[in-house]
Design an enzyme around this catalytic site. Structure first.
Site, PDB file in Angstrom:
ATOM      1  N   GLU A   1       0.813  -1.225   0.000  1.00 28.36           N
ATOM      2  CA  GLU A   1       0.000   0.000   0.000  1.00 28.36           C
ATOM      3  C   GLU A   1       0.846   1.275   0.000  1.00 28.36           C
ATOM      4  OE1 GLU A   1      -2.909  -0.284   3.097  1.00 28.36           O
ATOM      5  OE2 GLU A   1      -3.775  -2.111   2.291  1.00 28.36           O
TER       6      GLU A   1
ATOM      7  N   ASN B   1       2.269  -4.797  -3.324  1.00 33.84           N
ATOM      8  CA  ASN B   1       0.863  -5.148  -3.117  1.00 33.84           C
ATOM      9  C   ASN B   1       0.049  -3.895  -2.814  1.00 33.84           C
ATOM     10  OD1 ASN B   1      -1.183  -7.260  -2.732  1.00 33.84           O
ATOM     11  ND2 ASN B   1      -1.136  -6.703  -0.561  1.00 33.84           N
TER      12      ASN B   1
ATOM     13  N   HIS C   1     -10.409  -6.298  -2.608  1.00 29.54           N
ATOM     14  CA  HIS C   1     -11.494  -6.158  -1.642  1.00 29.54           C
ATOM     15  C   HIS C   1     -12.631  -5.447  -2.370  1.00 29.54           C
ATOM     16  CE1 HIS C   1      -9.019  -7.554   1.614  1.00 29.54           C
ATOM     17  NE2 HIS C   1      -8.104  -6.636   1.374  1.00 29.54           N
TER      18      HIS C   1
ATOM     19  N   GLU D   1      -5.900 -10.713  -1.726  1.00 31.76           N
ATOM     20  CA  GLU D   1      -6.734 -10.550  -0.532  1.00 31.76           C
ATOM     21  C   GLU D   1      -8.214 -10.471  -0.890  1.00 31.76           C
ATOM     22  OE1 GLU D   1      -5.407  -7.257   1.875  1.00 31.76           O
ATOM     23  OE2 GLU D   1      -3.312  -7.587   1.353  1.00 31.76           O
TER      24      GLU D   1
ATOM     25  N   ASP E   1     -12.091 -10.642  -1.229  1.00 32.38           N
ATOM     26  CA  ASP E   1     -13.366 -10.934  -0.597  1.00 32.38           C
ATOM     27  C   ASP E   1     -14.426 -10.080  -1.275  1.00 32.38           C
ATOM     28  OD1 ASP E   1     -12.704  -8.449   0.607  1.00 32.38           O
ATOM     29  OD2 ASP E   1     -12.131  -9.403   2.483  1.00 32.38           O
TER      30      ASP E   1
END
Length: 651
Positions: A324, A367, A402, A431, A433
């Site tokens: 990030e 990432n 996400h 990651e 979801d």
């Protein structure tokens, strides 16, 4: 990872002025058996029922107020925010069982934020697990703190407790329960995810709770890789300088190796979950952009990577080296973290250089989240292209993914993948979801069937896209194993989410079938991914759209900062095609980070522009965005808002 960037920020629900506030973080599926209650404290017998203070505070039964019945537990004489009522559950909670803990809390006067946590000890080593994060508590009504907790290790000491975030005011506790729903065996008559998706490894992020009992069986059956969600971060591995601990990570790594699961390391460098000592200079002051501070910071970074990465060596084949680092609202696209303000790009260069020296055969990734947003995607692309041209050993780009049931579109996601293909780097979904919520205002007591079906379509279409691009996408990791343990239960607000393939009882959901066998969910397209309105903001209102309404809420606050949520409603008769919302902060607040839009701030004046996917607002429709801000003094809400130059009603 975005998940724990968000987790590092405490969140709370805004309390109504007088009514009781319920914060629900659990929901049982229809047909579940009745929960088995293992702890009940209602204080109606006039005793503290086993509750004691964590220090010298006073704990006593009281008839002043009660949530139910005529009595509650009064906690007074506190001299520190961490002091509060505590109850021993060592002989009550069993390892591997997911307990729902519920407690009702009310301030005696004023307001604060309360937390529900667990303290556990093994030998002389103490650890603290948060069950419910900071939640607004007032004197005018009762607030319910509810969350799930699974004990994952053998312990000598285990207590649940309630504390506050900032004040030492007296408060009341009532109607505490702890219960569990009897587990179901995992389904062995359904295809394993790893077998139906042979193109790349499919993994899950895990904690200690995911490697024991039925959770461990589910993990081994369906997945081929794991990511330790928190256990490899700086605060877990080097909490104090040059003192390294692998107590959290080693059991996860050992489980993976025993069961033939590949491991993604996450993460060596991040602006969150990094202890404050890392950014403290030799003079004891916060670091600034001096040559001395930069040298010290990079030396600490190198030492950390050599120790943590070196501890696991070839056992971990992929690492998120830096996490990030992009802020698309900056002209150069770089997040103004302390890492950057002290060391510039050299912290990224150093991290990858040292990681390559320690791990010559590992794949090294950068990432980030929201990489399907064009502005962020392009800034990340430019950074990776620049650093690789310099010889920085970046092997891959991680897309967190996400997302939710209405965003992003397949086209936006495919554009993300195709953007990085010319760089010749690997790409991994790190990651993933899929939230059942589309904005921060929604809350469901249980996941609605239509949202679960919509979620299944999203998983179906996204996995189909990833498989089409298997030459670029080399791994897909879901941020969790099942819905009983997801960071989205507390971010961006506290509510029960259901973002994964398996439900809270580890049973396959429609989302699972969207990946394993889409024919079982029908052939209807997902509205969330089949189309996405994309429009640029106009400088004036669309014709006929002369009315609007804005809902502005502070959904979380902590010393020096807060989280806000804004909903814009089109109350006119014509569609809005592209929007800009403007307001003034009267208390000196500054927006630090914003999602679902882009922000510009000059002094007190803030302007937020729509993202590509939410620029169209139909009559009666809404668009929402959220942000993190700083507030060093008061935090008054803006008095007025203007949408495309037109004043809006403030709700």
């Amino acid at each position: 990872m975005r998940a724990l960037a968000r987790l590092a920020v405490t969140t709370l629900m805004v309390a109504a002025p007088v009514a009781a506030v319920t914060v629900a973080t659990t929901a049982n599926a229809a047909g579940d058996p009745a929960p088995i209650t293992v702890l009940t404290s209602d204080f109606e017998d006039g005793t503290s029922q086993g509750w004691t203070g964590r220090s010298a505070e006073t704990i006593a039964s009281s008839t002043a107020v009660a949530h139910g019945g005529t009595r509650s537990l009064a906690i007074s004489g506190r001299t520190a925010a961490w002091q509060g009522p505590s109850h021993d559950v060592l002989g009550t909670f069993e390892k591997g069982t997911a307990y729902t803990i519920s407690a009702w809390v009310r301030m005696e006067s004023g307001s604060d934020s309360a937390r529900l946590s667990v303290e556990r000890r093994t030998g002389e080593v103490a650890a603290y697990d948060q069950v419910v994060g900071n939640t607004a508590v007032i004197s005018g009504g009762w607030t319910n703190l509810t969350g799930r907790y699974t004990l994952a290790t053998d312990v000598d000491f285990l207590r649940i407790y309630v504390e506050t975030a900032s004040t030492t005011g007296s408060f009341y506790l009532d109607d505490v329960t702890a219960s569990y729903v009897p587990s179901l065996p995992i389904q062995t008559d359904i295809p394993a995810v790893k077998d139906v998706v042979p193109e790349f490894p499919v993994g899950a992020a895990i904690t200690g709770a995911e490697i024991i009992g039925d959770h461990g069986s589910l993990l081994k059956r369906h997945f081929t890789s794991v990511t330790p969600g928190n256990a490899l971060k700086w605060d877990a591995t080097e909490p104090t300088e040059n003192t390294f601990s692998y107590a959290q990570a080693d059991p996860l790594i050992a489980f993976a190796e025993t069961n033939g699961l590949a491991i993604r390391g996450h993460t060596l460098v991040w602006h969150n979950q990094t202890p404050s000592w890392v950014f403290t200079g030799a003079d004891g002051q916060p670091m600034t952009a001096t040559a001395e501070d930069k040298e010290l910071l990079l030396a600490r970074l190198e030492n950390h990577i050599r120790n943590v990465a070196g501890h696991y060596g070839s056992d971990i084949g992929v690492w998120d080296v830096v996490n990030e680092v992009i802020d698309e609202n900056q002209a150069d696209g770089l997040r103004r973290s302390t890492w950057y303000t002290v060391a510039g790009l050299d912290y990224i260069r150093t991290a990858f250089r040292v990681a390559r020296e320690v791990l010559p055969d590992a794949k090294l990734f950068i990432n980030d989240y929201n990489t399907n947003v064009p502005a962020k995607r392009d800034k990340l692309y430019n950074l990776v292209a620049q650093l690789r041209a310099e010889g920085v050993p970046i092997d891959g780009v991680g897309h967190q993914m996400h997302i939710n049931v209405s965003w992003p579109s397949i086209a936006e996601t495919e554009a993300m993948i195709e953007k990085f293909a010319p760089l010749g780097v690997e790409q991994q979904v790190t990651e993933m979801d899929v939230s059942i919520y589309t904005n921060s205002s929604e809350t469901f007591p249980a996941p609605p069937a239509d949202r679960l079906l919509q979620q299944a379509y999203v998983y179906r279409d996204m996995f189909a896209l990833f498989r089409e691009h298997a030459s670029e996408i080399t791994s897909v990791t879901l941020w969790g194993l099942a819905d009983d343990n997801t960071w989205l239960d507390t971010f961006p607000v506290t509510r029960k989410d259901a973002p994964l393939l398996f439900d809270t009882r580890l049973q396959a959901k429609p989302a699972y079938w969207g990946v394993a066998d889409p024919s079982k969910i029908g052939t209807s397209p997902s509205p969330s991914v089949s189309s996405s309105p994309s429009s640029s903001p106009s400088s004036s209102p669309s014709a006929g759209s002369s009315t609007c309404a804005v809902t502005y809420r502070v959904t979380g606050s902590w010393p020096g900062g807060f989280q806000g949520d804004v909903k814009v409603a089109n109350t006119g008769t014509a569609a809005i095609s592209g929007w800009k919302l403007a307001w003034r902060f009267a208390g000196g607040q500054q927006v630090a980070q914003l999602w679902n839009g882009s922000v510009a701030q000059s002094g007190a004046d803030v302007t937020v522009t729509n993202a590509s996917w939410n620029g169209a607002i139909a009559p009666g429709g809404t668009a929402s965005f959220g942000f993190l801000g700083s507030a060093t003094g008061g935090n008054p809400a803006p008095a007025a808002f203007a949408l495309n130059g037109t004043n809006c009603a403030v709700l």
